[in-house]
Every structure is written in C-alpha cells, then in structure tokens.
Design a protein around this motif. Structure first.
Motif, PDB file in Angstrom:
ATOM      1  N   ASP A  67      56.520 -11.624   2.796  1.00  0.00           N
ATOM      2  CA  ASP A  67      55.297 -11.139   3.436  1.00  0.00           C
ATOM      3  C   ASP A  67      54.786 -12.142   4.466  1.00  0.00           C
ATOM      4  OD1 ASP A  67      55.484  -9.027   1.685  1.00  0.00           O
ATOM      5  OD2 ASP A  67      54.048  -9.869   0.250  1.00  0.00           O
ATOM      6  N   ASP A  68      54.096 -11.630   5.488  1.00  0.00           N
ATOM      7  CA  ASP A  68      53.386 -12.452   6.485  1.00  0.00           C
ATOM      8  C   ASP A  68      54.308 -13.416   7.219  1.00  0.00           C
ATOM      9  OD1 ASP A  68      50.706 -11.411   5.825  1.00  0.00           O
ATOM     10  OD2 ASP A  68      51.039 -12.414   3.911  1.00  0.00           O
ATOM     11  N   VAL A  69      55.496 -12.969   7.543  1.00  0.00           N
ATOM     12  CA  VAL A  69      56.470 -13.774   8.291  1.00  0.00           C
ATOM     13  C   VAL A  69      56.325 -13.480   9.781  1.00  0.00           C
ATOM     14  CG1 VAL A  69      58.944 -14.124   8.717  1.00  0.00           C
ATOM     15  CG2 VAL A  69      58.077 -13.943   6.376  1.00  0.00           C
ATOM     16  N   THR A  70      56.519 -14.505  10.612  1.00  0.00           N
ATOM     17  CA  THR A  70      56.446 -14.357  12.067  1.00  0.00           C
ATOM     18  C   THR A  70      57.747 -14.816  12.694  1.00  0.00           C
ATOM     19  OG1 THR A  70      54.052 -14.778  12.040  1.00  0.00           O
ATOM     20  CG2 THR A  70      55.181 -14.997  14.152  1.00  0.00           C
ATOM     21  N   LEU A  71      58.334 -13.971  13.524  1.00  0.00           N
ATOM     22  CA  LEU A  71      59.555 -14.297  14.261  1.00  0.00           C
ATOM     23  C   LEU A  71      59.274 -14.191  15.749  1.00  0.00           C
ATOM     24  CD1 LEU A  71      62.165 -12.138  12.272  1.00  0.00           C
ATOM     25  CD2 LEU A  71      61.413 -14.466  11.772  1.00  0.00           C
ATOM     26  N   TYR A  72      59.756 -15.170  16.516  1.00  0.00           N
ATOM     27  CA  TYR A  72      59.623 -15.123  17.970  1.00  0.00           C
ATOM     28  C   TYR A  72      60.935 -14.635  18.601  1.00  0.00           C
ATOM     29  CZ  TYR A  72      55.089 -17.339  17.640  1.00  0.00           C
ATOM     30  OH  TYR A  72      53.777 -17.589  17.355  1.00  0.00           O
ATOM     31  N   HIS A  73      60.905 -14.399  19.898  1.00  0.00           N
ATOM     32  CA  HIS A  73      62.060 -13.811  20.571  1.00  0.00           C
ATOM     33  C   HIS A  73      63.286 -14.713  20.458  1.00  0.00           C
ATOM     34  CE1 HIS A  73      59.804 -16.278  23.471  1.00  0.00           C
ATOM     35  NE2 HIS A  73      60.966 -16.562  23.994  1.00  0.00           N
TER      36      HIS A  73
END
Length: 252
Positions: free
Chosen positions: A115-121
């Motif tokens: 949960d609440d994971v952030t991935l950038y390009h």
C-alpha cells in the motif's frame, strides 16, 4: 477440534479486501497528496497516464484471477499502448499506488506491491531468471522508487524504504533505508530523512554519492603524499653535499 480449526479460531477471520470502487477512489485520491501539480479530481482522471494504467490494471487483474487470461492480457496491452506503462495483469498491487508521469514503467508478472507505494517514470520491477515461480520484486508499504531505478529479481524492499533515481537494486533492502548507486548501496537511514507535514519526501534526487566520496578521499590522500614527498626533496636539497675525499683523508 482439529489443529487447523484451532489456528483459524486464534487468527480470526481473514481481513476483507476493499471493494473495487473503493480501491479505484483511493488510487485517484492519493495523487493530490503526492503530486503538488494535481489540482482536482476530474483533471487527474483525464490527464494522468499513471492513474489510467493503475485503473486498467485493477480490471485486468480481476480478469486474470478469474481465469480469463487472454482478455486480461489484451486489456493490459491496450493500457500499455495508451499510457506507456506496462503492468502484467498477474502482478499484485496494493492500495493507493501512484505512478508519477508513468512513461516507461514496467511491472512484471510476479511483482508484489504494498500500500501507498510511489513509482516515478522509467522504473522497472523486473526478473532475472527464466525459471517459473517468484522472479520479480516485492515492495512493501510506503516504498518510493525514484526515476529510472531498476529493482531486479525476487528481492524485497522493506516498508518505507527509498530507491534513488537510476539505482539498480538486486539485493534485499531493510525497512526505512535509502539505496543509491549501481549496484544499490544503503546510504541513509529512516531517522535521517526530512519530514514535511507527514507527507512523503519528494527530494529523492538529494542523495549522497558514496563513489564520489571515496574518490574525493583518495584525491585528498594523494595531495597529502605529494606534499610529503616535496618536503622531503627540499630537505635533501638543503643538506650539505657529502665529500668522499675529505672523509678518506680524515680516516688516515
């Protein structure tokens, strides 16, 4: 009573998964908490390819788990063509995943995201073997992966960890740590990070450079040794010249 029944009583009922509608709402709402450029819900729904990719994956994953493998793959292919985000329908993704910008993100079949994971390009959650079974990474809750980073193989990135931009991670990362470099090295603990009103720290580009620090230390050492050599050379030049003839006469 059988042992299995005893364990079921002690552990209680399994937690219910949130409904699809609630999950989709969370995927959209989390964007405003993590992207300063996000303004209102309609704009997010219409203009964020990362959100489109996640929403399409939710549907494709349901088809995949229902045994409708071809429709699931077809939907994921259409989503990839539209968003430039390639998520295998078999990947397991938790609540409130945010893929910022979206371009070039790849998530493999056996990847697991909390949960609440952030991935950038440019992020890749890839495999390193042809063998069947678990071959893609596991990202625990609250992980942030910077632009261009690669997490490869069945490794686990602990809860709250950060992976710096363009890092290549091929070993497990302890919870709360920050990893940079190729191969990835742990450089910052959770207690050393900045906190901004409880929101995630977006300064994933402000990473130490362990290789640069090592080279700087070597340059300092070389400069010190050169100074010592120059000092010794000046001392030898200032010493009186040795006269072998005079020493021979003195010994007679």
């Amino acid at each position: 009573m059988p042992v299995a029944a005893d364990l079921a009583v002690l552990s209680g009922p399994a937690p219910r998964r949130p409904g699809l509608w609630r999950t989709l709402r969370g995927d959209v709402a989390c964007v405003q908490a993590r992207d300063p450029a996000a303004r209102f819900t309609l704009e997010i729904l219409l203009t964020y390819p990362g959100v489109h990719a996640v929403l399409a994956h939710r549907l494709a994953n349901r088809l995949w788990r229902s045994g409708l493998r071809f429709p699931a793959r077809l939907l994921s292919w259409l989503a990839r063509a539209a968003t430039n985000v390639d998520i295998h329908p078999g990947a397991t993704i938790g609540q409130r995943l945010f893929i910022d910008h979206g371009a070039g993100v790849v998530i493999g079949e056996t990847a697991e995201i909390g949960d609440d994971v952030t991935l950038y390009h440019g992020v890749t959650l890839g495999g390193t073997t042809w063998s069947a079974g678990k071959r893609h990474p596991t990202l625990r809750d609250g992980v942030l992966v910077g632009a261009g980073a690669k997490v490869l193989g069945p490794v686990e990135v602990g809860a709250g960890a950060r992976v710096g931009a363009n890092a290549v991670v091929m070993q497990d990362v302890p919870p709360g740590m920050t990893v940079v470099g190729i191969p990835g090295r742990v450089v910052i603990g959770k207690q050393e990070r900045r906190r901004i009103d409880g929101r995630i720290d977006l300064d994933h580009h402000l990473m130490p450079d362990p290789v640069g620090e090592a080279i700087s230390a070597l340059l300092d050492r070389i400069a010190f040794l050169e100074t010592r050599v120059a000092h010794l050379q000046r001392g030898e030049a200032a010493a009186p010249a040795r006269c072998d003839t005079c020493e021979e006469q003195g010994n007679r």
